[in-house]
Design a protein around this motif. Structure first.
Motif, PDB file in Angstrom:
ATOM      1  N   LEU A  52       0.827  -1.200   0.000  1.00 39.48           N
ATOM      2  CA  LEU A  52       0.000   0.000   0.000  1.00 39.48           C
ATOM      3  C   LEU A  52       0.867   1.258   0.000  1.00 39.48           C
ATOM      4  O   LEU A  52       0.638   2.187  -0.790  1.00 39.48           O
ATOM      5  CB  LEU A  52      -0.937   0.010   1.209  1.00 39.48           C
ATOM      6  N   ALA A  53       1.878   1.286   0.854  1.00 39.36           N
ATOM      7  CA  ALA A  53       2.760   2.452   0.924  1.00 39.36           C
ATOM      8  C   ALA A  53       3.474   2.676  -0.410  1.00 39.36           C
ATOM      9  O   ALA A  53       3.524   3.803  -0.914  1.00 39.36           O
ATOM     10  CB  ALA A  53       3.771   2.274   2.057  1.00 39.36           C
ATOM     11  N   ARG A  54       4.011   1.612  -0.989  1.00 40.92           N
ATOM     12  CA  ARG A  54       4.740   1.756  -2.262  1.00 40.92           C
ATOM     13  C   ARG A  54       3.829   2.251  -3.380  1.00 40.92           C
ATOM     14  O   ARG A  54       4.206   3.123  -4.149  1.00 40.92           O
ATOM     15  CB  ARG A  54       5.369   0.420  -2.669  1.00 40.92           C
ATOM     16  N   THR A  55       2.627   1.689  -3.473  1.00 39.90           N
ATOM     17  CA  THR A  55       1.741   2.064  -4.573  1.00 39.90           C
ATOM     18  C   THR A  55       1.176   3.468  -4.403  1.00 39.90           C
ATOM     19  O   THR A  55       0.766   4.077  -5.388  1.00 39.90           O
ATOM     20  CB  THR A  55       0.581   1.063  -4.748  1.00 39.90           C
ATOM     21  N   ARG A  56       1.163   3.978  -3.189  1.00 40.96           N
ATOM     22  CA  ARG A  56       0.663   5.331  -2.945  1.00 40.96           C
ATOM     23  C   ARG A  56       1.786   6.368  -2.896  1.00 40.96           C
ATOM     24  O   ARG A  56       1.529   7.542  -2.717  1.00 40.96           O
ATOM     25  CB  ARG A  56      -0.125   5.382  -1.631  1.00 40.96           C
ATOM     26  N   GLY A  57       3.024   5.893  -3.010  1.00 38.27           N
ATOM     27  CA  GLY A  57       4.153   6.811  -2.958  1.00 38.27           C
ATOM     28  C   GLY A  57       4.500   7.264  -1.552  1.00 38.27           C
ATOM     29  O   GLY A  57       5.190   8.263  -1.368  1.00 38.27           O
ATOM     30  N   TRP A  58       4.029   6.534  -0.558  1.00 42.60           N
ATOM     31  CA  TRP A  58       4.326   6.867   0.830  1.00 42.60           C
ATOM     32  C   TRP A  58       5.609   6.173   1.273  1.00 42.60           C
ATOM     33  O   TRP A  58       6.029   5.181   0.691  1.00 42.60           O
ATOM     34  CB  TRP A  58       3.206   6.419   1.762  1.00 42.60           C
ATOM     35  N   THR A  59       6.184   6.680   2.320  1.00 43.80           N
ATOM     36  CA  THR A  59       7.336   6.026   2.920  1.00 43.80           C
ATOM     37  C   THR A  59       6.827   4.866   3.775  1.00 43.80           C
ATOM     38  O   THR A  59       5.992   5.076   4.660  1.00 43.80           O
ATOM     39  CB  THR A  59       8.118   7.009   3.816  1.00 43.80           C
ATOM     40  N   PRO A  60       7.294   3.648   3.505  1.00 49.28           N
ATOM     41  CA  PRO A  60       6.851   2.514   4.325  1.00 49.28           C
ATOM     42  C   PRO A  60       7.222   2.714   5.787  1.00 49.28           C
ATOM     43  O   PRO A  60       8.287   3.255   6.110  1.00 49.28           O
ATOM     44  CB  PRO A  60       7.602   1.318   3.735  1.00 49.28           C
ATOM     45  N   VAL A  61       6.350   2.303   6.660  1.00 52.23           N
ATOM     46  CA  VAL A  61       6.584   2.388   8.101  1.00 52.23           C
ATOM     47  C   VAL A  61       7.491   1.239   8.510  1.00 52.23           C
ATOM     48  O   VAL A  61       7.266   0.097   8.102  1.00 52.23           O
ATOM     49  CB  VAL A  61       5.243   2.317   8.868  1.00 52.23           C
ATOM     50  N   GLN A  62       8.500   1.542   9.287  1.00 51.48           N
ATOM     51  CA  GLN A  62       9.379   0.494   9.787  1.00 51.48           C
ATOM     52  C   GLN A  62       8.672  -0.259  10.908  1.00 51.48           C
ATOM     53  O   GLN A  62       8.248   0.332  11.884  1.00 51.48           O
ATOM     54  CB  GLN A  62      10.693   1.094  10.307  1.00 51.48           C
ATOM     55  N   ARG A  63       8.523  -1.547  10.719  1.00 52.10           N
ATOM     56  CA  ARG A  63       7.876  -2.389  11.716  1.00 52.10           C
ATOM     57  C   ARG A  63       8.832  -3.509  12.097  1.00 52.10           C
ATOM     58  O   ARG A  63       9.655  -3.922  11.283  1.00 52.10           O
ATOM     59  CB  ARG A  63       6.579  -2.968  11.150  1.00 52.10           C
ATOM     60  N   PRO A  64       8.698  -4.025  13.311  1.00 51.18           N
ATOM     61  CA  PRO A  64       9.587  -5.119  13.715  1.00 51.18           C
ATOM     62  C   PRO A  64       9.323  -6.365  12.875  1.00 51.18           C
ATOM     63  O   PRO A  64       8.186  -6.614  12.473  1.00 51.18           O
ATOM     64  CB  PRO A  64       9.240  -5.347  15.188  1.00 51.18           C
ATOM     65  N   PRO A  65      10.364  -7.157  12.591  1.00 53.04           N
ATOM     66  CA  PRO A  65      10.173  -8.374  11.801  1.00 53.04           C
ATOM     67  C   PRO A  65       9.341  -9.429  12.529  1.00 53.04           C
ATOM     68  O   PRO A  65       8.716 -10.271  11.899  1.00 53.04           O
ATOM     69  CB  PRO A  65      11.589  -8.871  11.535  1.00 53.04           C
ATOM     70  N   ASP A  66       9.352  -9.379  13.848  1.00 57.08           N
ATOM     71  CA  ASP A  66       8.539 -10.308  14.634  1.00 57.08           C
ATOM     72  C   ASP A  66       7.310  -9.581  15.145  1.00 57.08           C
ATOM     73  O   ASP A  66       7.372  -8.399  15.495  1.00 57.08           O
ATOM     74  CB  ASP A  66       9.340 -10.859  15.819  1.00 57.08           C
ATOM     75  N   PRO A  67       6.179 -10.264  15.191  1.00 54.03           N
ATOM     76  CA  PRO A  67       4.954  -9.603  15.634  1.00 54.03           C
ATOM     77  C   PRO A  67       5.052  -9.136  17.078  1.00 54.03           C
ATOM     78  O   PRO A  67       5.596  -9.854  17.928  1.00 54.03           O
ATOM     79  CB  PRO A  67       3.875 -10.672  15.488  1.00 54.03           C
ATOM     80  N   PRO A  68       4.539  -7.934  17.342  1.00 53.73           N
ATOM     81  CA  PRO A  68       4.499  -7.470  18.736  1.00 53.73           C
ATOM     82  C   PRO A  68       3.638  -8.398  19.587  1.00 53.73           C
ATOM     83  O   PRO A  68       2.718  -9.065  19.082  1.00 53.73           O
ATOM     84  CB  PRO A  68       3.849  -6.081  18.642  1.00 53.73           C
ATOM     85  N   GLU A  69       3.913  -8.427  20.866  1.00 53.86           N
ATOM     86  CA  GLU A  69       3.172  -9.294  21.785  1.00 53.86           C
ATOM     87  C   GLU A  69       1.672  -9.005  21.727  1.00 53.86           C
ATOM     88  O   GLU A  69       0.853  -9.921  21.737  1.00 53.86           O
ATOM     89  CB  GLU A  69       3.691  -9.088  23.207  1.00 53.86           C
ATOM     90  N   ARG A  70       1.285  -7.726  21.611  1.00 52.01           N
ATOM     91  CA  ARG A  70      -0.136  -7.385  21.580  1.00 52.01           C
ATOM     92  C   ARG A  70      -0.819  -7.921  20.322  1.00 52.01           C
ATOM     93  O   ARG A  70      -1.992  -8.268  20.342  1.00 52.01           O
ATOM     94  CB  ARG A  70      -0.356  -5.889  21.739  1.00 52.01           C
ATOM     95  N   PHE A  71      -0.077  -7.987  19.207  1.00 49.98           N
ATOM     96  CA  PHE A  71      -0.619  -8.550  17.966  1.00 49.98           C
ATOM     97  C   PHE A  71      -0.950 -10.023  18.182  1.00 49.98           C
ATOM     98  O   PHE A  71      -2.039 -10.489  17.849  1.00 49.98           O
ATOM     99  CB  PHE A  71       0.398  -8.386  16.836  1.00 49.98           C
ATOM    100  N   MET A  72      -0.007 -10.745  18.758  1.00 51.93           N
ATOM    101  CA  MET A  72      -0.205 -12.178  18.994  1.00 51.93           C
ATOM    102  C   MET A  72      -1.296 -12.416  20.045  1.00 51.93           C
ATOM    103  O   MET A  72      -2.084 -13.351  19.922  1.00 51.93           O
ATOM    104  CB  MET A  72       1.107 -12.831  19.406  1.00 51.93           C
TER     105      MET A  72
END
Length: 83
Positions: free
Chosen positions: A37-57
């Protein structure tokens, strides 16, 4: 990171209820979708951790436990491609 791929026009897509083993892969699908989504809209991708955050899991585990009919995944050839 698990590499995900887009299905061809829905052909061969299998939908099923999610299970605990899908939780990690849904994070990878989310990362791919957010970056796309970021690439196709020309936005800067948000840096996210490679492992899911504990709250996500924790959220995934809660949904599977309390609302299993509300959390489905989509697979193509055994690969999770959406949720």
């Amino acid at each position: 990171m698990t590499r995900v791929r887009a299905p061809d026009a829905g052909i061969g897509v299998v939908y099923r209820r999610a299970n605990p083993a899908d939780s990690r892969t849904t994070y990878d699908v989310f990362l791919e979708a957010a970056d796309h989504l970021a690439r196709t809209r020309g936005w800067t991708p948000v840096q996210r951790p490679p492992d899911p955050p504990e709250r996500f899991m924790a959220f995934r585990a809660s949904v599977i436990k309390h609302d299993p009919d509300g959390f489905w995944v989509a697979e193509v050839d055994g690969d999770l491609v959406g949720f």
